[in-house]
Design an enzyme around this catalytic site. Structure first.
Site, PDB file in Angstrom:
ATOM      1  N   GLY A 248       0.593  -1.275  -0.022  1.00 56.82           N
ATOM      2  CA  GLY A 248       0.006  -0.143   0.030  1.00 56.82           C
ATOM      3  C   GLY A 248       0.873   1.126  -0.065  1.00 56.82           C
ATOM      4  O   GLY A 248       0.064   2.435  -0.152  1.00 56.82           O
ATOM      5  N   GLU A 290       3.715  -6.633   0.685  1.00 57.79           N
ATOM      6  CA  GLU A 290       3.145  -7.053  -0.651  1.00 57.79           C
ATOM      7  C   GLU A 290       3.140  -5.716  -1.507  1.00 57.79           C
ATOM      8  O   GLU A 290       2.048  -5.165  -1.993  1.00 57.79           O
ATOM      9  CB  GLU A 290       1.880  -7.617  -0.602  1.00 57.79           C
ATOM     10  CG  GLU A 290       1.774  -8.837   0.027  1.00 57.79           C
ATOM     11  CD  GLU A 290       0.380  -9.362   0.509  1.00 57.79           C
ATOM     12  OE1 GLU A 290       0.430 -10.271   0.885  1.00 57.79           O
ATOM     13  OE2 GLU A 290      -0.537  -8.234   0.401  1.00 57.79           O
ATOM     14  N   PRO A 291       4.295  -5.059  -1.846  1.00 63.89           N
ATOM     15  CA  PRO A 291       4.304  -4.002  -2.584  1.00 63.89           C
ATOM     16  C   PRO A 291       3.841  -4.211  -4.190  1.00 63.89           C
ATOM     17  O   PRO A 291       4.337  -5.292  -4.896  1.00 63.89           O
ATOM     18  CB  PRO A 291       5.852  -3.661  -2.853  1.00 63.89           C
ATOM     19  CG  PRO A 291       6.522  -4.500  -2.494  1.00 63.89           C
ATOM     20  CD  PRO A 291       5.676  -5.484  -1.496  1.00 63.89           C
ATOM     21  N   GLY A 292       3.073  -3.511  -4.538  1.00 59.06           N
ATOM     22  CA  GLY A 292       2.446  -3.779  -6.141  1.00 59.06           C
ATOM     23  C   GLY A 292       2.617  -2.484  -6.706  1.00 59.06           C
ATOM     24  O   GLY A 292       3.569  -2.182  -7.313  1.00 59.06           O
ATOM     25  N   ARG A 293       1.705  -1.485  -6.627  1.00 60.07           N
ATOM     26  CA  ARG A 293       1.754  -0.184  -7.112  1.00 60.07           C
ATOM     27  C   ARG A 293       3.129   0.553  -7.019  1.00 60.07           C
ATOM     28  O   ARG A 293       3.677   1.016  -7.835  1.00 60.07           O
ATOM     29  CB  ARG A 293       0.754   0.670  -6.349  1.00 60.07           C
ATOM     30  CG  ARG A 293       0.606   2.024  -6.958  1.00 60.07           C
ATOM     31  CD  ARG A 293      -0.284   3.109  -6.166  1.00 60.07           C
ATOM     32  NE  ARG A 293      -1.446   2.436  -5.518  1.00 60.07           N
ATOM     33  CZ  ARG A 293      -2.804   2.602  -6.216  1.00 60.07           C
ATOM     34  NH1 ARG A 293      -2.851   3.256  -7.076  1.00 60.07           N
ATOM     35  NH2 ARG A 293      -3.693   2.033  -5.580  1.00 60.07           N
ATOM     36  N   ARG A 330      -9.131   4.340 -14.075  1.00 56.52           N
ATOM     37  CA  ARG A 330      -8.794   4.825 -12.884  1.00 56.52           C
ATOM     38  C   ARG A 330      -9.824   6.237 -12.666  1.00 56.52           C
ATOM     39  O   ARG A 330     -10.080   6.382 -11.501  1.00 56.52           O
ATOM     40  CB  ARG A 330      -7.375   4.762 -12.441  1.00 56.52           C
ATOM     41  CG  ARG A 330      -6.472   3.798 -12.588  1.00 56.52           C
ATOM     42  CD  ARG A 330      -5.216   3.867 -11.963  1.00 56.52           C
ATOM     43  NE  ARG A 330      -5.250   4.046 -10.545  1.00 56.52           N
ATOM     44  CZ  ARG A 330      -4.681   5.572 -10.010  1.00 56.52           C
ATOM     45  NH1 ARG A 330      -4.612   6.460 -11.075  1.00 56.52           N
ATOM     46  NH2 ARG A 330      -4.859   5.538  -8.816  1.00 56.52           N
ATOM     47  N   TYR A 334     -12.281   5.876  -9.670  1.00 60.89           N
ATOM     48  CA  TYR A 334     -11.661   6.688  -8.511  1.00 60.89           C
ATOM     49  C   TYR A 334     -11.658   8.193  -8.365  1.00 60.89           C
ATOM     50  O   TYR A 334     -11.071   8.813  -7.463  1.00 60.89           O
ATOM     51  CB  TYR A 334     -10.475   5.987  -7.882  1.00 60.89           C
ATOM     52  CG  TYR A 334     -10.101   4.589  -7.842  1.00 60.89           C
ATOM     53  CD1 TYR A 334     -11.175   3.752  -7.381  1.00 60.89           C
ATOM     54  CD2 TYR A 334      -9.142   4.146  -8.485  1.00 60.89           C
ATOM     55  CE1 TYR A 334     -10.898   2.545  -7.211  1.00 60.89           C
ATOM     56  CE2 TYR A 334      -8.871   2.734  -8.569  1.00 60.89           C
ATOM     57  CZ  TYR A 334      -9.921   1.894  -7.834  1.00 60.89           C
ATOM     58  OH  TYR A 334      -9.611   0.706  -7.963  1.00 60.89           O
ATOM     59  N   CYS A 361     -18.102   5.630 -25.768  1.00 60.48           N
ATOM     60  CA  CYS A 361     -19.346   6.206 -25.795  1.00 60.48           C
ATOM     61  C   CYS A 361     -19.981   6.430 -24.319  1.00 60.48           C
ATOM     62  O   CYS A 361     -20.989   5.852 -24.053  1.00 60.48           O
ATOM     63  CB  CYS A 361     -20.116   5.566 -26.799  1.00 60.48           C
ATOM     64  SG  CYS A 361     -21.725   6.308 -27.238  1.00 60.48           S
ATOM     65  N   GLU A 362     -19.327   7.154 -23.502  1.00 60.72           N
ATOM     66  CA  GLU A 362     -19.782   7.203 -22.222  1.00 60.72           C
ATOM     67  C   GLU A 362     -19.328   8.723 -21.936  1.00 60.72           C
ATOM     68  O   GLU A 362     -18.125   8.964 -22.090  1.00 60.72           O
ATOM     69  CB  GLU A 362     -18.782   6.225 -21.317  1.00 60.72           C
ATOM     70  CG  GLU A 362     -19.381   4.832 -21.332  1.00 60.72           C
ATOM     71  CD  GLU A 362     -20.599   4.732 -20.777  1.00 60.72           C
ATOM     72  OE1 GLU A 362     -21.210   5.652 -19.914  1.00 60.72           O
ATOM     73  OE2 GLU A 362     -21.201   3.626 -21.132  1.00 60.72           O
TER      74      GLU A 362
END
Length: 431
Positions: A248, A290-293, A330, A334, A361-362
């Protein structure tokens, strides 16, 4: 520049890890994900060395591969000598096909199906991170059928709100993940696991959230988890030899975000862990995180080609690109902020405030709003920074748009890590 692998060359183009982004866009087409292999490796080494220096022997980081999953990234993690975590059969299978040793894989998820469990056991996944009572019974039953004693961690909820976006906060009592300590259910789950003949409890896991810039939430989690470890020892006799504090740590998406010294933050956590264990009178367990980002996000950018600049007089301006929420959801999910640069004219100061709109188309298909950039023309290249995490991995075929390719760059070459989807790929499963 916001990251140290970005610069501007003599013709005014944005460079990424020394490569001209406009040239790469012309070579590979857009939308285009770029990943800096050397930056990924360097960040992994920062984590790995910090764990070696500050935590007990056997402590190791695990790459949270939901951030970015493909065969090449698992090859890199294997070469760098760290563990991985996976949350699906698909991630496990991809790692296996990359030659990753699945004994070093931790299998997460709040609803592992019987098929998932059997697949993971058959393929030698080292540890399951158990998330609920039903899963305890299911893993034990399937492991017994396969004559295996499966190693497990128990995921518990420490009851912490790290004040991140509610959709990426995972450690509160009401989270869908884990079993709560404060309700007494986590202790009950420990006893249940210890009763199972085909499960071997190795330690405990928690995860408080994502995009966290301070060490305090991890230190608070460590205090709660280590106290839980002591309570478990006193009530059951079981002493956990390992504690996973999750991942995180945050990354810079904009200039407003702080620069994070990951080694220093890990040391701050280690100092607290060591002091707490001394006070509690328990040995310091092996520590996993657990590093991801923080391993891949700022090692990636996405390149787009501008189609139009639409000025609505007296209201706002839209810059339309050939990608959008299908390859970068993203903002839609968010309202996540990104830095956007006109890569074709990176040497020129921003002179336009605009919303960058995707091609789907949004109405909500936006990369960002009120972004400052140099006013582009049709066929200019826009670069969206810090897209190495949760962009390719969450990309979709909405509107039947082909997913972009992923190109890795390093000191010696640029190469395709994931091919661009074709129109035939889109219909390959249609009957």
């Amino acid at each position: 520049m916001i990251h140290n692998n970005l610069s501007i060359n003599s013709v005014g183009h944005l460079t990424f890890a020394g490569y001209d982004t406009v040239e790469l866009a012309n070579k590979y087409g857009t939308p285009l994900y770029l990943m800096d292999e050397d930056k990924i490796r360097n960040r992994v080494r920062v984590y790995k060395q910090a764990f070696k220096d500050f935590f007990p022997e056997g402590s190791v980081p695990e790459y949270a591969s939901k951030a970015f999953s493909c065969k090449r990234i698992y090859e890199i993690m294997a070469e760098e000598g760290i563990n991985i975590d996976a949350v699906s059969k698909g991630e496990i299978y991809t790692a296996k096909k990359a030659g990753f040793n699945l004994a070093n894989c931790f299998f997460h998820g709040n609803n592992k199906t019987d098929s998932d469990i059997a697949f993971a056991i058959d393929n030698g996944v080292g540890h399951f991170v158990v998330d609920c009572i039903e899963e305890i019974y299911a893993i034990n039953k399937i492991a017994a059928e396969k004559n295996v004693v499966q190693k497990v961690f128990l995921r518990v909820s420490p009851g912490i709100d790290p004040h991140t976006h509610k959709k990426i906060s995972t450690g509160s009592v009401e989270s869908k993940f884990g079993i709560a300590i404060e309700t007494g259910q986590a202790m009950d789950a420990v006893r249940l696991i210890l009763e199972q003949k085909n499960l071997s409890l190795c330690g405990f896991h928690c995860h408080v959230g994502s995009q966290i810039f301070e060490s305090e939430p991890f230190c608070t989690a460590a205090e709660i988890m280590l106290s839980f470890i002591k309570s478990v020892k006193e009530e059951t006799g079981f002493l956990a030899s390992a504690l996973n504090l999750g991942g995180g740590f945050g990354v810079r998406y904009t200039e407003k975000d702080p620069v994070t010294d990951y080694r220093a933050k890990i040391k701050e956590v280690a100092d607290v862990v060591n002091a707490l264990c001394k006070n509690l009178g328990i040995p310091v367990p092996k520590i996993l995180m657990e590093p991801g980002r923080s391993l891949v996000a700022d090692a990636g950018i996405t390149l787009y080609t501008v189609g139009s600049v639409k000025e609505i007089t007296g209201y706002k301006t839209y810059v339309s690109i050939d990608g959008g929420m299908a390859d970068n959801p993203r903002f839609a999910l968010y309202e996540a902020e990104h830095t956007v640069i006109n890569a074709t004219h990176a040497d020129k100061k921003p002179n336009l405030v605009a919303s960058v709109a995707g091609r789907c188309c949004e109405s909500g298909d936006l990369i960002g709003e009120k972004l400052s950039l140099y006013k582009p023309s049709r066929n200019d290249i826009l670069a969206v920074l810090t897209t190495g995490a949760y962009n390719y991995s969450m990309a979709s075929n909405y509107n039947r748009i082909e997913r972009p390719c992923v190109v890795m760059v390093n000191k010696t070459k640029d190469y395709i890590a994931v091919k661009r989807e074709t129109l035939d790929d889109l219909i390959s499963l249609d009957e």
